[in-house]
Design a protein around this motif. Sequence first.
Motif, PDB file in Angstrom:
ATOM      1  N   THR A 215     -89.072  27.658  16.271  1.00 16.06           N
ATOM      2  CA  THR A 215     -89.000  28.707  17.271  1.00 16.06           C
ATOM      3  C   THR A 215     -88.569  30.209  16.037  1.00 16.06           C
ATOM      4  O   THR A 215     -87.731  29.489  15.391  1.00 16.06           O
ATOM      5  N   PHE A 216     -89.001  30.975  16.179  1.00 14.00           N
ATOM      6  CA  PHE A 216     -88.270  31.977  15.103  1.00 14.00           C
ATOM      7  C   PHE A 216     -87.393  32.265  16.422  1.00 14.00           C
ATOM      8  O   PHE A 216     -86.899  32.409  17.161  1.00 14.00           O
ATOM      9  N   VAL A 217     -85.929  32.067  15.004  1.00 16.12           N
ATOM     10  CA  VAL A 217     -84.475  32.625  15.885  1.00 16.12           C
ATOM     11  C   VAL A 217     -83.969  34.112  15.576  1.00 16.12           C
ATOM     12  O   VAL A 217     -83.723  34.691  16.230  1.00 16.12           O
ATOM     13  N   ALA A 218     -84.266  34.590  13.421  1.00 15.36           N
ATOM     14  CA  ALA A 218     -83.627  35.862  13.362  1.00 15.36           C
ATOM     15  C   ALA A 218     -84.126  36.087  12.080  1.00 15.36           C
ATOM     16  O   ALA A 218     -84.873  35.533  11.222  1.00 15.36           O
ATOM     17  N   VAL A 219     -84.216  37.574  11.671  1.00 14.76           N
ATOM     18  CA  VAL A 219     -84.514  37.535  10.412  1.00 14.76           C
ATOM     19  C   VAL A 219     -83.416  38.527   9.635  1.00 14.76           C
ATOM     20  O   VAL A 219     -82.428  38.003   9.856  1.00 14.76           O
ATOM     21  N   VAL A 220     -83.552  37.447   8.387  1.00 17.12           N
ATOM     22  CA  VAL A 220     -82.254  37.015   7.488  1.00 17.12           C
ATOM     23  C   VAL A 220     -82.941  38.182   6.308  1.00 17.12           C
ATOM     24  O   VAL A 220     -81.373  39.214   6.375  1.00 17.12           O
TER      25      VAL A 220
ATOM     26  N   ASP B  55     -87.795  38.457   2.968  1.00 15.73           N
ATOM     27  CA  ASP B  55     -88.638  37.148   2.386  1.00 15.73           C
ATOM     28  C   ASP B  55     -87.555  36.044   3.345  1.00 15.73           C
ATOM     29  O   ASP B  55     -87.916  34.560   2.578  1.00 15.73           O
ATOM     30  N   THR B  56     -86.897  35.934   4.280  1.00 21.23           N
ATOM     31  CA  THR B  56     -86.675  34.996   4.402  1.00 21.23           C
ATOM     32  C   THR B  56     -85.823  34.986   5.819  1.00 21.23           C
ATOM     33  O   THR B  56     -85.564  36.126   6.240  1.00 21.23           O
ATOM     34  N   ILE B  57     -86.121  33.527   6.634  1.00 23.43           N
ATOM     35  CA  ILE B  57     -85.914  33.532   8.556  1.00 23.43           C
ATOM     36  C   ILE B  57     -85.047  32.457   8.883  1.00 23.43           C
ATOM     37  O   ILE B  57     -85.529  31.488   7.937  1.00 23.43           O
ATOM     38  N   GLU B  58     -84.355  32.918   9.958  1.00 24.75           N
ATOM     39  CA  GLU B  58     -83.856  31.948  10.274  1.00 24.75           C
ATOM     40  C   GLU B  58     -84.296  31.384  11.597  1.00 24.75           C
ATOM     41  O   GLU B  58     -85.433  31.981  12.460  1.00 24.75           O
ATOM     42  N   THR B  59     -85.145  29.757  11.753  1.00 23.82           N
ATOM     43  CA  THR B  59     -85.966  29.101  12.257  1.00 23.82           C
ATOM     44  C   THR B  59     -85.336  28.206  13.065  1.00 23.82           C
ATOM     45  O   THR B  59     -84.023  27.617  12.890  1.00 23.82           O
ATOM     46  N   SER B  60     -85.831  27.925  14.254  1.00 25.12           N
ATOM     47  CA  SER B  60     -85.051  26.091  14.744  1.00 25.12           C
ATOM     48  C   SER B  60     -84.922  24.983  13.745  1.00 25.12           C
ATOM     49  O   SER B  60     -84.457  23.580  13.951  1.00 25.12           O
ATOM     50  N   ALA B  61     -85.534  25.092  12.726  1.00 25.19           N
ATOM     51  CA  ALA B  61     -86.336  23.793  11.936  1.00 25.19           C
ATOM     52  C   ALA B  61     -84.861  24.516  10.413  1.00 25.19           C
ATOM     53  O   ALA B  61     -84.969  23.493   9.823  1.00 25.19           O
TER      54      ALA B  61
ATOM     55  N   ALA C 117     -90.583  37.786  17.744  1.00 20.34           N
ATOM     56  CA  ALA C 117     -89.821  38.328  18.553  1.00 20.34           C
ATOM     57  C   ALA C 117     -88.760  36.857  19.105  1.00 20.34           C
ATOM     58  O   ALA C 117     -89.236  36.509  18.686  1.00 20.34           O
ATOM     59  N   PRO C 118     -87.235  37.103  18.937  1.00 21.73           N
ATOM     60  CA  PRO C 118     -86.989  35.113  18.840  1.00 21.73           C
ATOM     61  C   PRO C 118     -86.962  34.747  19.909  1.00 21.73           C
ATOM     62  O   PRO C 118     -87.584  35.378  21.362  1.00 21.73           O
ATOM     63  N   GLY C 119     -87.689  33.915  19.963  1.00 22.62           N
ATOM     64  CA  GLY C 119     -88.132  32.727  21.059  1.00 22.62           C
ATOM     65  C   GLY C 119     -89.623  32.164  20.410  1.00 22.62           C
ATOM     66  O   GLY C 119     -90.349  31.278  21.239  1.00 22.62           O
ATOM     67  N   ASP C 120     -90.408  32.732  19.324  1.00 22.72           N
ATOM     68  CA  ASP C 120     -91.810  33.262  19.695  1.00 22.72           C
ATOM     69  C   ASP C 120     -91.998  31.746  18.311  1.00 22.72           C
ATOM     70  O   ASP C 120     -91.122  31.227  17.610  1.00 22.72           O
ATOM     71  N   LEU C 121     -93.387  31.175  18.490  1.00 20.19           N
ATOM     72  CA  LEU C 121     -93.454  30.121  17.988  1.00 20.19           C
ATOM     73  C   LEU C 121     -93.691  30.537  15.856  1.00 20.19           C
ATOM     74  O   LEU C 121     -94.733  31.284  16.584  1.00 20.19           O
ATOM     75  N   VAL C 122     -93.559  29.943  15.501  1.00 21.71           N
ATOM     76  CA  VAL C 122     -93.554  30.243  14.268  1.00 21.71           C
ATOM     77  C   VAL C 122     -94.495  28.951  13.241  1.00 21.71           C
ATOM     78  O   VAL C 122     -94.263  27.578  13.468  1.00 21.71           O
ATOM     79  N   THR C 123     -95.733  29.046  12.454  1.00 26.57           N
ATOM     80  CA  THR C 123     -95.919  27.759  11.531  1.00 26.57           C
ATOM     81  C   THR C 123     -95.528  27.685  10.580  1.00 26.57           C
ATOM     82  O   THR C 123     -95.207  29.016   9.553  1.00 26.57           O
ATOM     83  N   LEU C 124     -94.970  27.070   9.879  1.00 29.63           N
ATOM     84  CA  LEU C 124     -94.068  26.475   8.496  1.00 29.63           C
ATOM     85  C   LEU C 124     -95.513  25.612   8.144  1.00 29.63           C
ATOM     86  O   LEU C 124     -95.749  24.406   8.741  1.00 29.63           O
ATOM     87  N   GLU C 125     -95.107  26.224   6.667  1.00 28.23           N
ATOM     88  CA  GLU C 125     -96.007  25.149   5.903  1.00 28.23           C
ATOM     89  C   GLU C 125     -95.812  25.144   4.515  1.00 28.23           C
ATOM     90  O   GLU C 125     -95.401  26.185   4.106  1.00 28.23           O
ATOM     91  N   LEU C 126     -95.842  23.840   4.471  1.00 30.01           N
ATOM     92  CA  LEU C 126     -95.169  23.590   3.100  1.00 30.01           C
ATOM     93  C   LEU C 126     -96.855  22.591   2.292  1.00 30.01           C
ATOM     94  O   LEU C 126     -97.122  21.596   2.169  1.00 30.01           O
ATOM     95  N   PRO C 127     -96.844  23.884   0.763  1.00 27.01           N
ATOM     96  CA  PRO C 127     -98.425  23.195   0.567  1.00 27.01           C
ATOM     97  C   PRO C 127     -97.924  22.218  -0.538  1.00 27.01           C
ATOM     98  O   PRO C 127     -97.322  22.035  -0.983  1.00 27.01           O
TER      99      PRO C 127
END
Length: 228
Positions: free
Chosen positions: A34-39, A42-48, A78-88
């Motif tokens: 879950t997207f929480v906020a913009v830092v 190039d950086t964001i806060e997420t539930s992960a 927007a806060p609460g949106d689901l985002v996909t985090l991918e580590l290649p």
Amino acid sequence: MAVSTAVALSACVPQAHVDAGGPSKDSDATQSATFVAVVDGDTIETSAGTARLIGIDTPERGECGHDQASAAISGVLAPGDLVTLELPVGQNDQDKHGRLIRYVTTPGGVDLGLLQLEAGNAVARYDSRDGYPAHPREPDYHSSQLATAGPDGSVITAGCQAAAIAPPAVADRWWEQYSSCTKLKRNDVGDPIGPFDRNDPAQAEIYDWFAHRTGNGGDGDGDGLACE
């Protein structure tokens, strides 16, 4: 005897490999958060956790372009949106600050790193070209870059480049196109026609132009008013 046989057989069955210490070494690791906020850009806060976008760099706080880069993310998430985090495969899981290093994709399929590059808010950096692990989107990232790196390594966004090369604003000295009060009074573009008071700071330069610099004696009676 039956129990012993069963135990022996089970020991021969291959067990699925589970790497509890991190992502699989031979496939990309993805997760939803879950997207929480913009830092910043190039950086964001997420539930992960805090996620640093792979392969890009945007201006630091207080530098030209920082606010625009941050706003670009707020424009698609927007806060609460689901985002996909991918580590290649082959990427470090975290940076030295403990931030997750990830591609971040919005619900609409927007790659935030590519978004920033195409908007001119970021440079492609921290990849195989400067000693970091390569990532699959590296060629596209570099070809999409519009911003530039300054001599000190800072990020000069496309918007800040334009601001830097724009000529300084020139004061509108409209009165200098008229060589006499007579010509001024014939103007049909709405320029003031006088009189101009030498004692008024807002009119002093105009007065001086018509009274002394045109050669036409705009204050013929010397009363301090030009173009009466």
